[in-house]
Design a protein around this motif. Structure first.
Motif, mmCIF file in Angstrom:
data_model
loop_
_atom_site.group_PDB
_atom_site.id
_atom_site.type_symbol
_atom_site.label_atom_id
_atom_site.label_comp_id
_atom_site.label_asym_id
_atom_site.label_seq_id
_atom_site.Cartn_x
_atom_site.Cartn_y
_atom_site.Cartn_z
ATOM 1 N N PHE A 1 -15.445 -21.496 27.850
ATOM 2 C CA PHE A 1 -14.371 -20.684 27.311
ATOM 3 C C PHE A 1 -13.070 -21.469 27.263
ATOM 4 C CE2 PHE A 1 -15.696 -19.376 31.493
ATOM 5 C CZ PHE A 1 -14.568 -19.455 32.283
ATOM 6 N N GLY A 2 -12.204 -21.015 26.367
ATOM 7 C CA GLY A 2 -10.922 -21.664 26.159
ATOM 8 C C GLY A 2 -10.087 -20.817 25.217
ATOM 9 N N ALA A 3 -9.123 -21.451 24.561
ATOM 10 C CA ALA A 3 -8.243 -20.726 23.649
ATOM 11 C C ALA A 3 -7.649 -21.693 22.638
ATOM 12 C CB ALA A 3 -7.131 -20.019 24.421
ATOM 13 N N MET A 4 -7.146 -21.122 21.556
ATOM 14 C CA MET A 4 -6.445 -21.906 20.541
ATOM 15 C C MET A 4 -5.197 -21.143 20.107
ATOM 16 S SD MET A 4 -9.555 -23.249 18.077
ATOM 17 C CE MET A 4 -8.452 -24.062 16.924
ATOM 18 N N LYS A 5 -4.205 -21.881 19.687
ATOM 19 C CA LYS A 5 -3.021 -21.299 19.056
ATOM 20 C C LYS A 5 -2.409 -22.373 18.178
ATOM 21 C CE LYS A 5 0.482 -22.397 22.513
ATOM 22 N NZ LYS A 5 1.561 -21.860 23.327
ATOM 23 N N GLY A 6 -1.475 -21.978 17.336
ATOM 24 C CA GLY A 6 -0.851 -22.981 16.491
ATOM 25 C C GLY A 6 0.058 -22.359 15.460
ATOM 26 N N HIS A 7 0.247 -23.085 14.370
ATOM 27 C CA HIS A 7 1.049 -22.569 13.265
ATOM 28 C C HIS A 7 0.700 -23.300 11.980
ATOM 29 C CE1 HIS A 7 3.595 -25.628 15.331
ATOM 30 N NE2 HIS A 7 3.801 -26.041 14.100
ATOM 31 N N TYR A 8 0.992 -22.619 10.884
ATOM 32 C CA TYR A 8 0.839 -23.195 9.559
ATOM 33 C C TYR A 8 2.219 -23.567 9.043
ATOM 34 C CZ TYR A 8 -3.820 -21.107 9.543
ATOM 35 O OH TYR A 8 -5.117 -20.753 9.851
ATOM 36 N N PHE A 9 2.280 -24.639 8.290
ATOM 37 C CA PHE A 9 3.495 -25.036 7.598
ATOM 38 C C PHE A 9 3.350 -24.528 6.166
ATOM 39 C CE2 PHE A 9 2.871 -28.181 10.933
ATOM 40 C CZ PHE A 9 4.122 -28.219 11.541
ATOM 41 N N MET A 10 4.350 -23.760 5.716
ATOM 42 C CA MET A 10 4.262 -23.151 4.398
ATOM 43 C C MET A 10 5.563 -23.366 3.630
ATOM 44 S SD MET A 10 2.153 -19.678 5.265
ATOM 45 C CE MET A 10 1.130 -19.715 3.801
ATOM 46 N N VAL A 11 5.473 -23.185 2.319
ATOM 47 C CA VAL A 11 6.655 -23.254 1.472
ATOM 48 C C VAL A 11 6.691 -22.009 0.592
ATOM 49 C CG1 VAL A 11 5.518 -24.632 -0.339
ATOM 50 C CG2 VAL A 11 8.010 -24.695 -0.102
ATOM 51 N N ASN A 12 7.892 -21.440 0.470
ATOM 52 C CA ASN A 12 8.133 -20.286 -0.386
ATOM 53 C C ASN A 12 8.494 -20.815 -1.765
ATOM 54 O OD1 ASN A 12 9.723 -18.307 -1.840
ATOM 55 N ND2 ASN A 12 9.812 -17.120 0.066
ATOM 56 N N PHE A 13 7.718 -20.454 -2.789
ATOM 57 C CA PHE A 13 7.955 -20.975 -4.136
ATOM 58 C C PHE A 13 9.230 -20.429 -4.783
ATOM 59 C CE2 PHE A 13 3.252 -22.153 -5.075
ATOM 60 C CZ PHE A 13 3.435 -23.365 -4.441
ATOM 61 N N SER A 14 9.687 -19.243 -4.381
ATOM 62 C CA SER A 14 10.901 -18.666 -4.984
ATOM 63 C C SER A 14 12.166 -19.333 -4.470
ATOM 64 C CB SER A 14 10.975 -17.166 -4.698
ATOM 65 O OG SER A 14 9.894 -16.515 -5.316
ATOM 66 N N THR A 15 12.190 -19.636 -3.156
ATOM 67 C CA THR A 15 13.409 -20.186 -2.544
ATOM 68 C C THR A 15 13.286 -21.667 -2.202
ATOM 69 O OG1 THR A 15 12.684 -19.667 -0.298
ATOM 70 C CG2 THR A 15 13.887 -17.936 -1.497
ATOM 71 N N THR A 16 12.093 -22.236 -2.284
ATOM 72 C CA THR A 16 11.741 -23.603 -1.861
ATOM 73 C C THR A 16 11.927 -23.819 -0.354
ATOM 74 O OG1 THR A 16 13.880 -24.662 -2.312
ATOM 75 C CG2 THR A 16 12.285 -24.571 -4.146
ATOM 76 N N GLU A 17 12.124 -22.712 0.385
ATOM 77 C CA GLU A 17 12.262 -22.795 1.840
ATOM 78 C C GLU A 17 10.923 -23.159 2.474
ATOM 79 O OE1 GLU A 17 12.847 -19.838 5.699
ATOM 80 O OE2 GLU A 17 12.660 -18.995 3.699
#
Length: 128
Positions: free
Chosen positions: A94-110
């Motif tokens: 047993f264990g665990a995972m976590k993290g994040h995605y890097f994304m871009v908003n096409f309307s604001t380019t943020e």
């Protein structure tokens, strides 16, 4: 199933235990996870990278950063979703995972990060 919403992007995660096997005289535990990314915002977005922290019960931590998810950089219009399945190998049942995605908003380019909630990886035989 665990779920979390960050900036209008909903992440849902389901996990499975795939089995155990021996490699180099050590037992390994295989886990699968299916992630659904749902765009609940009003703008089109693209996932272009990911960052994972993978923990096992033996206090081993692995960090993985890379482009896209399983070879894709999905674009999600409002209301659309993308589902993919991947997996990992642990040295403990047993264990665990976590993290994040890097994304871009096409309307604001943020560019922004979407949190992937911590999810547990458990071999049913080890839980009691």
């Amino acid at each position: 199933m665990v779920q979390q919403v960050t900036k209008g992007i909903k992440i849902s995660v389901e996990t499975t235990f795939e089995g155990a096997f021996y490699r180099n005289y050590k037992i390994q535990y295989a886990f699968g996870y299916t992630i659904t990314i749902e765009n609940q915002s009003k703008d089109a977005v693209q996932l272009y990278a990911r960052h994972w922290e993978i923990y096992d019960a033996l206090n081993k931590t692995e960090t993985v950063t890379g482009e896209g998810v399983v070879g894709k950089k999905p674009v999600l219009k409002p209301g659309e979703q993308h589902t993919y399945t991947s997996g990992c190998i642990l040295t403990a049942p047993f264990g665990a995972m976590k993290g994040h995605y890097f994304m871009v908003n096409f309307s604001t380019t943020e560019k922004f990060q979407v949190s992937i909630p911590t999810f547990k990886l458990n071999a049913a035989f080890a839980i009691n």
